[in-house]
Design a protein around this motif. Structure first.
Motif, PDB file in Angstrom:
ATOM      1  N   GLN A 174      76.711  62.870  28.098  1.00 33.18           N
ATOM      2  CA  GLN A 174      77.301  61.714  28.776  1.00 33.18           C
ATOM      3  C   GLN A 174      77.708  60.690  27.718  1.00 33.18           C
ATOM      4  N   ALA A 175      78.922  60.787  27.255  1.00 29.95           N
ATOM      5  CA  ALA A 175      79.364  59.994  26.106  1.00 29.95           C
ATOM      6  C   ALA A 175      79.409  58.504  26.409  1.00 29.95           C
ATOM      7  N   SER A 176      79.519  58.142  27.676  1.00 30.97           N
ATOM      8  CA  SER A 176      79.701  56.727  28.011  1.00 30.97           C
ATOM      9  C   SER A 176      78.393  55.978  28.220  1.00 30.97           C
ATOM     10  N   LYS A 177      77.262  56.625  27.989  1.00 32.79           N
ATOM     11  CA  LYS A 177      75.980  55.975  28.237  1.00 32.79           C
ATOM     12  C   LYS A 177      75.491  55.211  27.008  1.00 32.79           C
ATOM     13  N   LEU A 178      74.814  54.109  27.268  1.00 28.94           N
ATOM     14  CA  LEU A 178      74.111  53.379  26.218  1.00 28.94           C
ATOM     15  C   LEU A 178      72.753  54.035  25.990  1.00 28.94           C
ATOM     16  N   TRP A 179      72.267  53.940  24.748  1.00 33.25           N
ATOM     17  CA  TRP A 179      70.935  54.432  24.423  1.00 33.25           C
ATOM     18  C   TRP A 179      69.910  53.320  24.661  1.00 33.25           C
ATOM     19  N   TYR A 180      68.717  53.711  25.106  1.00 32.68           N
ATOM     20  CA  TYR A 180      67.635  52.751  25.330  1.00 32.68           C
ATOM     21  C   TYR A 180      66.329  53.435  24.976  1.00 32.68           C
ATOM     22  N   GLY A 181      65.558  52.819  24.069  1.00 32.41           N
ATOM     23  CA  GLY A 181      64.321  53.478  23.680  1.00 32.41           C
ATOM     24  C   GLY A 181      63.474  52.700  22.702  1.00 32.41           C
TER      25      GLY A 181
ATOM     26  N   GLU B  26      63.493  45.980  33.943  1.00 32.31           N
ATOM     27  CA  GLU B  26      64.690  45.229  34.337  1.00 32.31           C
ATOM     28  C   GLU B  26      65.821  45.472  33.345  1.00 32.31           C
ATOM     29  N   LEU B  27      65.490  45.431  32.064  1.00 33.50           N
ATOM     30  CA  LEU B  27      66.498  45.672  31.036  1.00 33.50           C
ATOM     31  C   LEU B  27      67.048  47.084  31.131  1.00 33.50           C
ATOM     32  N   GLY B  28      66.173  48.055  31.332  1.00 32.01           N
ATOM     33  CA  GLY B  28      66.634  49.438  31.470  1.00 32.01           C
ATOM     34  C   GLY B  28      67.602  49.600  32.618  1.00 32.01           C
ATOM     35  N   ASN B  29      67.322  48.939  33.721  1.00 26.44           N
ATOM     36  CA  ASN B  29      68.220  48.995  34.868  1.00 26.44           C
ATOM     37  C   ASN B  29      69.571  48.353  34.550  1.00 26.44           C
ATOM     38  N   ASP B  30      69.543  47.219  33.830  1.00 21.12           N
ATOM     39  CA  ASP B  30      70.794  46.565  33.420  1.00 21.12           C
ATOM     40  C   ASP B  30      71.631  47.488  32.539  1.00 21.12           C
ATOM     41  N   LEU B  31      70.996  48.177  31.611  1.00 20.95           N
ATOM     42  CA  LEU B  31      71.733  49.037  30.695  1.00 20.95           C
ATOM     43  C   LEU B  31      72.394  50.199  31.422  1.00 20.95           C
ATOM     44  N   VAL B  32      71.730  50.719  32.448  1.00 22.75           N
ATOM     45  CA  VAL B  32      72.350  51.766  33.259  1.00 22.75           C
ATOM     46  C   VAL B  32      73.605  51.221  33.936  1.00 22.75           C
ATOM     47  N   GLY B  33      73.511  49.986  34.462  1.00 23.51           N
ATOM     48  CA  GLY B  33      74.673  49.366  35.100  1.00 23.51           C
ATOM     49  C   GLY B  33      75.817  49.141  34.130  1.00 23.51           C
ATOM     50  N   PHE B  34      75.494  48.726  32.912  1.00 26.02           N
ATOM     51  CA  PHE B  34      76.539  48.536  31.895  1.00 26.02           C
ATOM     52  C   PHE B  34      77.207  49.861  31.546  1.00 26.02           C
ATOM     53  N   SER B  35      76.400  50.913  31.438  1.00 31.00           N
ATOM     54  CA  SER B  35      76.966  52.234  31.148  1.00 31.00           C
ATOM     55  C   SER B  35      77.924  52.661  32.250  1.00 31.00           C
ATOM     56  N   ASP B  36      77.494  52.477  33.496  1.00 30.01           N
ATOM     57  CA  ASP B  36      78.345  52.851  34.631  1.00 30.01           C
ATOM     58  C   ASP B  36      79.643  52.041  34.643  1.00 30.01           C
ATOM     59  N   ALA B  37      79.583  50.803  34.141  1.00 30.60           N
ATOM     60  CA  ALA B  37      80.766  49.935  34.132  1.00 30.60           C
ATOM     61  C   ALA B  37      81.687  50.201  32.946  1.00 30.60           C
ATOM     62  N   GLY B  38      81.250  51.059  32.013  1.00 23.50           N
ATOM     63  CA  GLY B  38      82.121  51.422  30.896  1.00 23.50           C
ATOM     64  C   GLY B  38      81.965  50.587  29.651  1.00 23.50           C
ATOM     65  N   LEU B  39      80.805  49.945  29.458  1.00 22.63           N
ATOM     66  CA  LEU B  39      80.611  49.100  28.278  1.00 22.63           C
ATOM     67  C   LEU B  39      80.500  49.905  26.989  1.00 22.63           C
TER      68      LEU B  39
ATOM     69  N   GLY C  75      92.318  47.409  25.850  1.00 25.42           N
ATOM     70  CA  GLY C  75      92.398  45.994  26.161  1.00 25.42           C
ATOM     71  C   GLY C  75      92.321  45.659  27.636  1.00 25.42           C
ATOM     72  N   ARG C  76      92.169  46.633  28.494  1.00 21.77           N
ATOM     73  CA  ARG C  76      92.178  46.365  29.939  1.00 21.77           C
ATOM     74  C   ARG C  76      90.849  45.818  30.433  1.00 21.77           C
ATOM     75  N   ASN C  77      89.756  46.280  29.833  1.00 17.92           N
ATOM     76  CA  ASN C  77      88.430  45.861  30.290  1.00 17.92           C
ATOM     77  C   ASN C  77      87.783  44.932  29.262  1.00 17.92           C
ATOM     78  N   ARG C  78      87.342  43.801  29.757  1.00 17.48           N
ATOM     79  CA  ARG C  78      86.630  42.848  28.916  1.00 17.48           C
ATOM     80  C   ARG C  78      85.248  42.601  29.518  1.00 17.48           C
ATOM     81  N   PHE C  79      84.250  42.592  28.656  1.00 16.03           N
ATOM     82  CA  PHE C  79      82.886  42.308  29.081  1.00 16.03           C
ATOM     83  C   PHE C  79      82.481  40.978  28.458  1.00 16.03           C
TER      84      PHE C  79
END
Length: 702
Positions: free
Chosen positions: A18-25, A392-405, A647-651
């Motif tokens: 899953q290339a679009s996922k952030l790492w958390y650990g 809470e942070l882990g859940n946020d990171l999953v959301g960011f991954s889903d949003a394409g960060l 340039g279409r998506n800005r976070f």
């Protein structure tokens, strides 16, 4: 200062590709715990959203309990458990600290201090990087690790060594002496070139042969080392550890060419142990360990450091290998993090380009030197605020991954604040006009003063492409090579705007003074000539302890005696002082139009507050597009953007820098809010102290 060739950028692949996922650990040390704890650890990791751990960082004695006898069974079992649970492994080379059997058999691998005393085992990193004996054993371990795990599907990256130079940066042994002699021969070619670079005609230090070169060992209290030799020994020591890292890296890469490799840097506002920008090209992806500075500079220093890491990574996603959930264990007083800072700090690193957020460590140790260092699972266990925040942070990171960060990059600032590791090394020499100033502290003052006006600057190494920015700040850049002097001339000639400060351009790359008045190689560009320095000190009775400026600011510690200016140089501020000081009316801040650009010079140390008062008028005078409306009212909020390649998506990340609530304008859809909430008008949001709001803004194309 040459630019080393960079290795191709390679980012670790997730287990499920899953290339679009952030790492958390985190760092995980299962060998510190009974095996029955491992399953509980993995259950909690899955609950927190952990998808990667660093293993075996300090496990040499467990992996090779005696010479040539390897025990991988325990490591195989935990890797298998982690992998089956969907958790990748960032596997260490395990060479950070040698086992007792090795140091007992070969005490010659232990490093020596400047007095020649041996540094004995009992902590960590008690090895010398120039020891051929230690290299043999370390590379043997690397080879064994690589051969054993070359086909393991759960190993996603190699964690080579650990925090190189944290404790063994300088070694004064005979091994180091011989390596330093070889390094000098490679760098200079002839002993006459060494004599020229070091100015050995002074104090009869002339050398006839490379065998006469010594490390800067103890020379007695109150004596002064040759500054050229000191600077080169700093360079050599960074290079010696880098060479050792590269030997480990290449041993692993030869056997496992498809596994990306990294090592954890220690980049911070005080982190000048290595020339990390010189190391950056030698890793497949840049990683960093960062621990917060307690007090009011906490967030600013963190984002300053992360911005520098992003620049060292040349704006590629990087890995936050270590930070803390709360207190560390190694300061005189180890403050805990305030409510909200666990999440806020992680999101601050994320905003500045990190695509991996990791902690030291997973489970807080029960014994050992780091038992009071915080962890993702504290001594109190899962029923704790720390672990709830971790989840809470882990859940946020999953959301960011889903949003394409993941994979987006830090938006470029219009301002570059330049940092140079070698200038810090040279400006801290024992024989300087003032030990109260050096290059290292000035960039952070400029960064924070700009933040106070609502401007986030990029912190960039001197090797980087700083000459692509509309405005460049050179803060106390003590060393200015001929190459960088020419580069600065070209930049301003083509329309660039630069601010140069005191203690800049004093010496060349060998720490030899540029003659003819300071700053010798860029006097024409600045339109000034400095004849002397006027250091100040508050502890000398009857001496000059400060200087008032006509713009209402106050200088401390340092002022330049600008003796003359060119006819076309404007004076923006002067000193106001008693006549006995000889400083009354002397220019303090100047501006010079040069070809198509402009060059400002600040000849004193104003500190953050003085810079904040000075910058609005200075920016207007420089006429930098987009920066002439600097506003202190915007300084309570730090705004950081990451943008997608198209340039279409800005976070947009909005952080409260103050100790009171602040209101911000809404910009897009909310992805995460910590100590923040949407206001009733739906157009604004309120951030509490330590609050952060993250939004996604989509630019629709027609």
């Amino acid at each position: 200062m040459s630019k080393p060739e960079r290795r191709p950028y390679r980012w670790p692949s997730h287990l499920k590709k899953q290339a679009s996922k952030l790492w958390y650990g985190c760092d995980y040390n299962p060998d510190q715990w009974p095996e029955e704890v491992w399953d509980e650890d993995i259950r909690l990791m899955n609950q927190a959203g952990v998808n990667v751990v660093a293993l075996a960082v300090f496990s040499w004695s467990r992996i090779e309990p005696s010479e040539g006898v390897f025990d991988f069974d325990w490591l195989d079992r935990i890797i298998a458990k982690l992998g089956k649970a969907g958790i990748g492994v960032n596997l260490a080379s395990a060479t950070a600290s040698p086992p007792a059997w090795l140091t007992q058999s070969h005490p010659e691998i232990l490093w020596k201090d400047e007095r020649g005393d041996t540094v004995w085992p009992g902590a960590r990193q008690h090895w010398r990087p120039t020891s051929p004996v230690f290299r043999t054993y370390a590379l043997k371990l690397c080879k064994a690790m690589a051969e054993h795990y070359k086909d393991n599907p759960y190993v996603v990256a190699w964690h080579v060594g650990n925090e190189y130079g944290c404790h063994n940066r300088f070694d004064y042994s005979d091994d180091a002496m011989r390596a330093f002699q070889r390094w000098c021969k490679h760098r200079y070619g002839t002993i006459d070139a060494v004599n020229e670079a070091w100015g050995t005609s002074f104090w009869a230090q002339r050398l006839n042969d490379f065998s006469q070169i010594l490390p800067p060992r103890y020379i007695g209290e109150g004596n002064f080392q040759n500054p050229g030799r000191l600077l080169d020994f700093e360079r050599f020591s960074s290079d010696a550890l880098k060479e050792f890292f590269m030997a480990e890296r290449d041993t692993l890469a030869k056997i496992t060419p498809d596994i990306p490799l990294t090592t954890n840097f220690m980049v911070s506002s005080e982190g000048f142990i290595m020339d990390y920008d010189d190391w950056g090209p030698q890793v497949d992806f840049v990683s960093n360990d960062h621990y917060f500075m307690p007090g009011e500079s906490h967030l600013d220093e963190l984002t300053y450091s992360s911005g520098l890491v992003d620049s060292i990574a040349r704006r590629k996603p990087w890995w936050l290998m270590e930070h803390s959930t709360s207190a560390v264990n190694w300061r005189p007083i180890n403050f805990r993090k305030e409510p909200g800072q666990l999440v806020r700090d992680a999101l601050a690193h994320l905003s500045l380009g990190a695509d991996a957020i990791c902690y030291f460590q997973w489970r807080q140790s029960q014994s050992g030197a780091e038992k009071f260092h915080s962890a993702m699972v504290p001594h109190a266990g899962e029923d704790s605020q720390v672990f709830r925040d971790v989840c809470e942070l882990g859940n946020d990171l999953v959301g960011f991954s889903d949003a394409g960060l993941a994979g987006t990059v830090l938006d470029k600032s219009p301002v570059a604040v330049v940092l140079d590791y070698e200038s810090e090394w040279a400006s801290k020499h024992s024989s300087v006009p003032s030990k109260n100033v050096s290059h290292g502290t000035e960039p952070l003052d400029w960064y924070r003063a700009l933040l106070d006006l609502g401007i986030r600057a990029d912190v960039v190494p001197v090797r980087s492409d700083w000459d692509t920015y509309p405005l460049v700040v050179l803060p106390s850049l003590y060393l200015l090579s001929r190459e960088n002097s020419e580069r600065l001339h070209d930049y301003v000639a083509k329309g660039g705007k630069v601010i140069v400060t005191y203690l800049s351009g004093i010496s060349d790359a060998h720490d030899r003074i540029w003659l003819g008045g300071y700053p010798g190689s860029i006097r024409d560009l600045l339109g000034i000539k400095i004849e002397e320095f006027a250091p100040m000190d508050q502890h000398v009775e009857g001496g000059m302890d400060h200087l008032d400026l006509t713009n209402g600011t106050v200088a401390h510690d340092w002022a330049d005696v600008i003796a003359s200016i060119s006819d076309d140089t404007r004076i923006l501020a002067r000193y106001q002082a008693d006549s006995w000081t000889g400083m009354d009316g002397i220019p303090a801040l100047t501006l010079h139009d040069w070809k198509q650009g402009k060059a400002a010079y600040l000849g004193c140390r104003l500190g953050r507050e003085g810079l904040k008062k000075t910058l609005p008028e200075l920016l207007k005078a420089l006429k930098v597009e987009g920066l002439q409306e600097a506003d202190e009212a915007r300084g309570d909020v730090l705004r950081v953007e990451r943008v997608s390649e198209d340039g279409r998506n800005r976070f947009v990340f909005l952080f409260n820098r103050s100790h009171h609530q602040v209101q911000v304008d809404r910009e897009g859809s909310v992805l995460a809010a910590s100590l923040a909430w949407e206001d009733t008008d739906a157009k604004t949001a309120t951030l509490d102290v330590n609050g952060v709001l993250v939004e996604k803004v989509v630019t629709r194309r027609h």
